[in-house]
Enzyme design. Structure first.
Site, PDB file in Angstrom:
ATOM      1  N   ASP A   1       0.842  -1.191   0.000  1.00  0.00           N
ATOM      2  CA  ASP A   1       0.000   0.000   0.000  1.00  0.00           C
ATOM      3  C   ASP A   1       0.883   1.249   0.000  1.00  0.00           C
ATOM      4  OD1 ASP A   1      -2.442   1.268  -0.017  1.00  0.00           O
ATOM      5  OD2 ASP A   1      -2.914   0.871   2.077  1.00  0.00           O
TER       6      ASP A   1
ATOM      7  N   ASP B   1      -9.075   3.406  -3.091  1.00  0.00           N
ATOM      8  CA  ASP B   1     -10.086   3.793  -2.107  1.00  0.00           C
ATOM      9  C   ASP B   1     -11.355   4.298  -2.779  1.00  0.00           C
ATOM     10  OD1 ASP B   1      -8.194   3.096  -0.260  1.00  0.00           O
ATOM     11  OD2 ASP B   1      -7.611   5.142   0.231  1.00  0.00           O
TER      12      ASP B   1
ATOM     13  N   GLU C   1       2.669   5.309  -3.766  1.00  0.00           N
ATOM     14  CA  GLU C   1       2.591   6.306  -4.848  1.00  0.00           C
ATOM     15  C   GLU C   1       3.863   7.149  -5.015  1.00  0.00           C
ATOM     16  OE1 GLU C   1      -1.043   4.612  -3.914  1.00  0.00           O
ATOM     17  OE2 GLU C   1       0.130   5.816  -2.543  1.00  0.00           O
TER      18      GLU C   1
END
Length: 874
Positions: A438, A519, A441
């Site tokens: 996770d 999300d 980015e």
């Protein structure tokens, strides 16, 4: 001084296989005071005007001399080429997204001719026609039809300042697909502007410019067929797909080298095969990875155990529980355990040993020397070895993510990736089976609005001459994060197939991890949005894709959850995941389980989860094909039916594998929906057996417990009995759900579903053929093509044939099968058959070692589907 001057300077580039560098850019300490998430734009008054001054034919193409730049057109295959424009003497760039670069290809045979105006390279499949003045590239098919060509009215391809760009002509009816992860409600991206900048976009929507992953690749579809373009540039890139004019489209990036690949089909499948030959195919996943996964942020340790046990008590199939960041020790410190969650994992491992576990990981490492009273070795070792990303001043970059102070591994360095991989023993030794990466980015929490939740653009990656600024590496960070985690499996679980799940990837990331769409929100809009998002990722070489079923942000209504579970049962990656119950705006239930929303929704959820598990042989074979060819598991209709103009814009239906068409209900309160059935096929309703001609839109009943589902005629759908988890029962009898019109063949693949032994040939391939003749005889034949998986327990096949009457007799050579009165007896007794009125089908139990053709005699009633609306007991 303008903003462009302040933020940018000329990029330097290292050689083939290296990374984009920025050594010539002055180091700045702007940090959070600069916002770089503007849209890169071209100055149309300053576009390139390149012309070929001389050229040299190479063994794989041609080198062009533009004076102040060099150009290359390389032929990788007879239908695959690369175009590059470089600084003089500079090597052609290949990003880490490329798995098989130029050196891995054998140049095709080609002819080369030149005149004062043109250079022409001709292969068996394409012609590359290069205009000298002005410079332009045109690709033609073998018949001389233009497939793709540069648009030269504004200038030539090249650089505007330090921004590489390409303009291309477009036909009025040309469609565009792919572009990776784009939060757009449509599948066909013509008329859209699409950007690539990996960003943590909590609760994103259709108006968001970009989300978590970047794949600068697309498929163009026009009258001459399909082609693909991969713009191999990890900088912030923008694709203007005929949004400014119907005459052209163009793409550009904020820096880097102008390098793009062109693949010609004319089939979409050929384009994807070529693109994934370049960037890599997926690994065949472990079977448990394609079962149902359950997750939530802020489960208590006891809730994880209770949830898994409740699935078993209610006999709802489940293969994996996820441990979100709550399991970490201290203040969300990676590779550490909170004692309660560690104990919960041990309880699961002891009480439900068949259940697999997946732990989330985050790249932000807490800046602390001690966790749970023990030295925090991950931080201490990383600091001692100087493994962290640096800021523009050369100091370790420190900011907040989940830990209040965190540092980030510099994944651009091979030694850092290997070291990071070694840290995974803390997870694997505890009993974790898979990893979810996770926040890659990379996400960075910021308290001011001047910077957009990531690292400063002038952070530094690499060491020595291999340094690179973050703006050049940003979109690659998640890819290398996945590479590091993949290496962890090679270090600690070399015999097991990895299960990795990433939110953040670049082109080529499919060879390391599955991907989900981040999300999303519990809303009807996001249920609708999930389909084109997953379809475009699938057409971008990433077939192992899913979304958070039910939505992550907020909670769904019972109806929405039921409809989402129906659709999600046909996602390649299938996970129910939701946000913390403690969010201020959340007034819904604490959790998001099939039983959360009442008995009716629980029954519907169970029905479709069970259907997925019955279809696992079919689904697993679709993954096998994807691992070999890059073919999507979840396919847009245009993938198979590109000549059917009606499929071009369909973005609310999809093919599940090659043979099943799914049309989810996406509107609140709807109990019917329109379904388009592609032309040149007949389609059987999975629930009723009613057969419809293709090339038409029909209205289908869709009460809350029914998702419209159709099967192509002349298809075999391999199925099995329901299991509570993959591997609960050996596959002993394979059901061949056969929709016969004239003749159908199916190649069935089988291996152990868990190890890498299949890579060394430990698998079986069996070819099934079922045909009918005008005399009313249906023939079943089986041929073993590969038989190297010795542990197979497959002993028989249950042929399930779509007929509404019983055969007169069934026999293999001279041996007659026995007619019995009920389906249960057939399933229990080999060499028997019956007609089941309940299932509206003929059932024949055939031994797997039957070497003779099995013939069913139907009294001369000819071929064709005969079940019309009775249903087949699905």
């Amino acid at each position: 001084m303008g903003r462009r001057t302040l933020l940018k300077s000329t990029a330097a580039l290292f050689g083939v296989g290296g990374v984009l560098a920025s050594a010539s850019r002055p180091a700045r300490a702007d940090h959070y005071d600069s916002k770089i998430h503007y849209e890169p734009q071209l100055d149309n008054e300053n576009l390139a005007q390149l012309s070929v001054q001389s050229h040299k034919i190479l063994g794989d193409g041609v080198k062009l001399d533009f004076g102040d730049h060099d150009g290359y057109v390389r032929l990788f295959a007879d239908d695959f080429a690369r175009v590059s424009v470089t600084e003089p003497g500079q090597a052609e760039y290949e990003s880490p997204g490329v798995a098989n670069g130029l050196d891995e290809w054998d140049a095709p045979t080609f002819g080369a001719e030149s005149t004062s105006e043109r250079i022409v390279l001709e292969t068996e499949s394409i012609t590359v026609d290069i205009s000298k003045d002005p410079f332009g590239v045109k690709f033609l098919d073998a018949d001389g039809n233009v497939v793709n060509e540069d648009y030269l009215d504004k200038g030539t391809s090249g650089y505007e300042g330090d921004k590489p760009y390409v303009y291309k002509k477009t036909d009025e009816n040309e469609a565009f697909y792919g572009f990776g992860e784009q939060p757009d409600m449509g599948f066909n991206q013509r008329g859209e502007k699409l950007e690539n900048w990996n960003t943590d976009q909590y609760g994103y929507g259709p108006d968001s410019d970009y989300v978590y992953s970047s794949v600068p690749f697309f498929v163009g579809l026009k009258d001459t067929g399909a082609y693909g373009i991969f713009f191999d540039d990890p900088y912030h890139s923008v694709f203007h797909m005929a949004d400014e004019s119907d005459d052209y489209y163009y793409f550009l990036a904020d820096g880097g080298q102008l390098t793009y690949y062109f693949a010609y089909g004319p089939e979409v499948s050929t384009v994807l095969d070529r693109y994934t030959d370049l960037t890599g195919k997926i690994d065949l996943p472990p079977k448990w990875g394609i079962g149902l996964h359950q997750s939530k942020w802020e489960y208590t340790a006891q809730e994880i155990v209770d949830t898994a046990e409740t699935y078993r008590e209610k006999e709802i199939p489940l293969d994996a529980m996820h441990f979100d960041i709550d399991y970490m020790g201290g203040e969300y410190n990676a590779f550490t355990w909170d004692p309660d969650y560690y104990d919960a994992l041990q309880t699961l491992n002891a009480d439900l040993p068949e259940l697999h576990s997946v732990a989330v990981n985050d790249p932000g490492v807490g800046k602390t020397t001690e966790v749970n009273g023990e030295p925090y070795e991950t931080y201490l070792e990383g600091t001692e070895n100087d493994y962290w990303v640096k800021d523009a001043d050369g100091d370790t970059f420190t900011a907040e993510v989940w830990p209040p102070e965190a540092v980030w591994p510099d994944f651009s360095r091979e030694e850092v990736r290997s070291w990071y991989a070694s840290q995974h023993d803390a997870l694997f030794d505890a009993g974790i089976d898979g990893v979810k990466n996770d926040m890659g980015e990379p996400a960075v929490f910021q308290k001011n609005e001047k910077y957009d939740w990531t690292m400063p653009h002038d952070n530094i990656h690499g060491v020595g001459e291999d340094t690179i600024r973050h703006e050049a590496y940003h979109n690659l960070y998640g890819l290398d994060y996945a590479r590091a985690a993949y290496e962890a499996f090679e270090q600690y679980k070399p015999e097991k197939r990895p299960f990795l799940l990433n939110r953040n990837l670049f082109a080529g990331g499919q060879r390391y991890a599955a991907i989900w769409t981040g999300d999303n929100v519990s809303s009807w809009e996001h249920l609708r949005l999930s389909i084109p998002m997953m379809l475009n990722l699938s057409v971008s070489g990433m077939p192992f894709v899913g979304c958070d079923i039910g939505g992550f942000v907020n909670r769904p209504s019972p109806e929405l959850f039921a409809r989402w579970m129906q659709a999600g049962a046909f996602n390649p990656y299938c996970r129910n995941h939701t946000d913390s119950h403690r969010k201020d705006e959340l007034n819904g239930p604490r959790n998001q389980h099939p039983w959360t929303f009442g008995e009716e929704v629980e029954a519907i959820s169970k029905q479709y989860i069970e259907l997925r598990y019955r279809l696992l042989p079919y689904l697993y074979n679709a993954f096998k094909t994807a691992s070999e060819t890059g073919k999507p598991v979840q396919q847009p209709l245009m993938f198979q039916f590109q000549d059917d103009e009606q499929t071009v814009d369909i973005d609310d239906q999809f093919m599940f594998g090659d043979d099943m068409l799914v049309a989810p209900v996406l509107e609140k309160g709807a109990t019917t929906r329109e379904v388009y059935l592609p032309e040149d096929e007949q389609w059987a309703d999975f629930w009723t057996d009613a057969v419809h001609e293709g090339g038409q839109t029909i209205t289908v009943d869709a009460p809350l417990d029914r998702v419209p589902l159709f099967v192509k005629m002349d298809s075999i759908i391999p199925m099995r009995e329901i299991q509570q988890y993959t591997g609960e029962k050996p596959l002993t009898m394979l059901t061949l759900d056969t929709y016969l019109d004239e003749e159908v063949s199916y190649s069935f693949y089988e291996d152990d579903g868990e190890t890498r032994a299949h890579e060394n040939g430990a698998y079986n391939v069996t070819e099934f053929t079922v045909s009918t003749n005008p005399g009313g005889v249906v023939t079943f034949e089986r041929e073993h093509e590969e038989q190297n998986y010795d542990d197979s327990e497959l002993s028989s096949y249950l042929l399930k044939l779509n007929r509404s009457e019983a055969p007169q007799k069934v026999q293999a050579a001279a041996a007659k099968y026995t007619a019995v009165d009920d389906a249960e007896t057939v399933t229990e007794t080999s060499e028997t058959y019956t007609h089941s009125e309940e299932q509206n089908a003929v059932l024949v139990h055939i031994p797997a070692d039957e070497d003779n053709a099995v013939r069913l005699f139907f009294n001369g009633q000819g071929r064709g589907p005969q079940g019309q609306g009775k249903g087949r007991g699905h």
